[in-house]
Design a protein around this motif. Sequence first.
Motif, mmCIF file in Angstrom:
data_model
loop_
_atom_site.group_PDB
_atom_site.id
_atom_site.type_symbol
_atom_site.label_atom_id
_atom_site.label_comp_id
_atom_site.label_asym_id
_atom_site.label_seq_id
_atom_site.Cartn_x
_atom_site.Cartn_y
_atom_site.Cartn_z
ATOM 1 N N HIS A 288 0.794 -1.227 0.000
ATOM 2 C CA HIS A 288 0.000 0.000 0.000
ATOM 3 C C HIS A 288 0.827 1.277 0.000
ATOM 4 C CE1 HIS A 288 0.694 -0.770 4.318
ATOM 5 N NE2 HIS A 288 0.513 0.508 4.516
ATOM 6 N N ILE A 289 2.039 1.264 0.543
ATOM 7 C CA ILE A 289 2.830 2.493 0.581
ATOM 8 C C ILE A 289 3.439 2.817 -0.794
ATOM 9 C CG2 ILE A 289 4.822 3.646 1.618
ATOM 10 C CD1 ILE A 289 2.289 3.587 3.355
ATOM 11 N N PRO A 290 4.032 1.867 -1.516
ATOM 12 C CA PRO A 290 4.419 2.195 -2.899
ATOM 13 C C PRO A 290 3.237 2.652 -3.749
ATOM 14 C CG PRO A 290 5.474 0.166 -2.205
ATOM 15 C CD PRO A 290 4.523 0.527 -1.122
ATOM 16 N N ARG A 291 2.059 2.077 -3.525
ATOM 17 C CA ARG A 291 0.880 2.510 -4.287
ATOM 18 C C ARG A 291 0.567 3.973 -4.002
ATOM 19 N NH1 ARG A 291 -3.375 -2.579 -4.556
ATOM 20 N NH2 ARG A 291 -1.893 -4.188 -3.973
ATOM 21 N N LEU A 292 0.531 4.300 -2.701
ATOM 22 C CA LEU A 292 0.097 5.632 -2.296
ATOM 23 C C LEU A 292 1.197 6.679 -2.446
ATOM 24 C CD1 LEU A 292 -2.128 7.390 -0.927
ATOM 25 C CD2 LEU A 292 -1.142 6.702 1.277
ATOM 26 N N MET A 293 2.386 6.373 -1.924
ATOM 27 C CA MET A 293 3.415 7.397 -1.783
ATOM 28 C C MET A 293 4.443 7.413 -2.909
ATOM 29 S SD MET A 293 2.066 8.700 0.790
ATOM 30 C CE MET A 293 3.223 10.049 0.905
ATOM 31 N N VAL A 294 4.437 6.418 -3.773
ATOM 32 C CA VAL A 294 5.318 6.458 -4.952
ATOM 33 C C VAL A 294 4.479 6.678 -6.205
ATOM 34 C CG1 VAL A 294 7.042 5.234 -6.323
ATOM 35 C CG2 VAL A 294 7.065 5.029 -3.822
ATOM 36 N N LEU A 295 3.553 5.782 -6.498
ATOM 37 C CA LEU A 295 2.750 5.907 -7.724
ATOM 38 C C LEU A 295 1.710 7.023 -7.605
ATOM 39 C CD1 LEU A 295 2.152 2.097 -8.415
ATOM 40 C CD2 LEU A 295 3.898 3.577 -9.431
ATOM 41 N N GLY A 296 0.862 6.956 -6.592
ATOM 42 C CA GLY A 296 -0.185 7.960 -6.445
ATOM 43 C C GLY A 296 0.361 9.339 -6.173
ATOM 44 N N ASN A 297 1.388 9.436 -5.346
ATOM 45 C CA ASN A 297 2.004 10.703 -4.999
ATOM 46 C C ASN A 297 2.560 11.397 -6.245
ATOM 47 O OD1 ASN A 297 3.011 12.710 -3.253
ATOM 48 N ND2 ASN A 297 4.858 11.552 -2.758
ATOM 49 N N TYR A 298 3.219 10.614 -7.102
ATOM 50 C CA TYR A 298 3.776 11.210 -8.324
ATOM 51 C C TYR A 298 2.661 11.713 -9.236
ATOM 52 C CZ TYR A 298 7.073 12.124 -12.034
ATOM 53 O OH TYR A 298 7.831 12.766 -12.979
ATOM 54 N N ALA A 299 1.599 10.936 -9.382
ATOM 55 C CA ALA A 299 0.474 11.362 -10.217
ATOM 56 C C ALA A 299 -0.168 12.632 -9.673
ATOM 57 C CB ALA A 299 -0.560 10.246 -10.307
ATOM 58 N N LEU A 300 -0.268 12.720 -8.346
ATOM 59 C CA LEU A 300 -0.842 13.922 -7.726
ATOM 60 C C LEU A 300 0.009 15.143 -8.027
ATOM 61 C CD1 LEU A 300 -3.042 15.022 -5.773
ATOM 62 C CD2 LEU A 300 -1.488 14.459 -3.885
ATOM 63 N N HIS A 301 1.313 15.006 -7.905
ATOM 64 C CA HIS A 301 2.222 16.119 -8.229
ATOM 65 C C HIS A 301 2.015 16.606 -9.659
ATOM 66 C CE1 HIS A 301 5.431 14.526 -5.150
ATOM 67 N NE2 HIS A 301 4.356 15.000 -4.561
#
Length: 468
Positions: A329-342
């Motif tokens: 869940h952390i790579p999903r949220l803080m690597v993949l999702g975080n980059y998309a949000l940026h």
Amino acid sequence: MLLIESKAVFRRRAFHRQKAHLILSALRHRAAELGDQAAYLRTETYRDGLREVREPLEVCHPTSRAALRFVQGLDQVTVLPPRGFVTSLDDFAEWADAKRGALRMEAFYRFTREHHQVLVDGDEPAGGRRSLDPANREPPPKGATRLDVPPPPMPKEDDIDAEVRADLDQWERQGIRFVGRDGPRRFPATTKEAKARLRHFLKHRLAMFGPYEDAMLAEDPWMAHSLRSSSFNLGLLDPVEAVRGAERAYRRDGAPLASVEGFVRQVIGWRDFIWNLYWYFEPGYQASNELSARRSVPAWFRDLDADAVRAHCLSDVLADLRDHGWVHHIPRLMVLGNYALHRGWRPAEMVDFFHRSFVDGYVWVMTVNVVGMSQYADLGRMSTKPYVSGGAYLNRMSDYCGGCRYDPKARLGERACPYTAGCWAFLARNRDRIPANARMARTIAQLDRLPDVDEVVAQEKRRGDTAP
């Protein structure tokens, strides 16, 4: 039991190859277990299969609005209550209606722990506290490349898997497209396999799961996670059985309470919260885009092209997803999702990405997780702040930053970390849209003190959607 394998499902979107394999393997294994108790049809569409059936049917409540509309429009079909979840839709709606405002998982978790009497001693939570989450946020052990736990047991493929692989190869030759790489099946396709993995987790991995559930190591994609989400979502494993098993591990076998509570929180807390919110929120929720994110997800990200990426964390996570159809869940949220949000990528496209690319990805799972939590496109209807961070968080919670061409402390120049710079650019771009609250006040104050914020914004605009 009627089981229909619809080829059209795989024509509509490019699923991960290993996800397609897992779903078909689970269907065919179930048909083999049932023998002549099952009617197993391989058709182009579900409707084609239903034309071959004349008698009345019962169907468990589907897991998407589109599927529910479909079965409700059929003659002689009775829709049964949902299976595979702990808190009923009616109980959740009663709880949510009483809140009369923003819905938070912490409040729901308290309700569901009490309602289902999980980890409680009389009127009090076991150990005196309902949440032990602060104990479950440790960075990886210093110097470690893997956690010191036995690896999860992997399934042994059989003739059914060989048949599935041959069929998928043929479908690809016929023009059906998949993403990701084929590989040995890593996730259970039968209840027997799912229960074996659960038993192994409870005995050998649960204790280490809690403290390191948010940690990441480049050489250890599994860490101490249970890898049971796909089994829940395929109906192979009852979440109540898993939760009661974890509770027994605490009460009978001395498993650490923080680890047990962290596991219980994920299953009857977060998972049930997301499921129920999908049905509680209005149908148009999935189109929420309150931050006006208008950019399309680029092909390199969409197609899991890890080799195009030089940022260590993003390259490694995309490679794990490409090779396994899963990251935690952390790579999903803080690597993949975080980059998309940026980058301001469209939330609806990110929902589709997560749905297609993960073995445990389904519309109900990803809609609220991505729209509400990861991309903050609902401005806080189910979360208190955007889950946005720079390189400092990734540096603390992983070993990715060592040796990376980017510096997590740098926000300008050739070594500027795309997460650090991207985070500040996102905040500068959206500060007037994000509702003010105490959890964001310190971050916004830091933004106001940056002397070079305009240069950072311009730099990230030039970086755009190219692979970092």
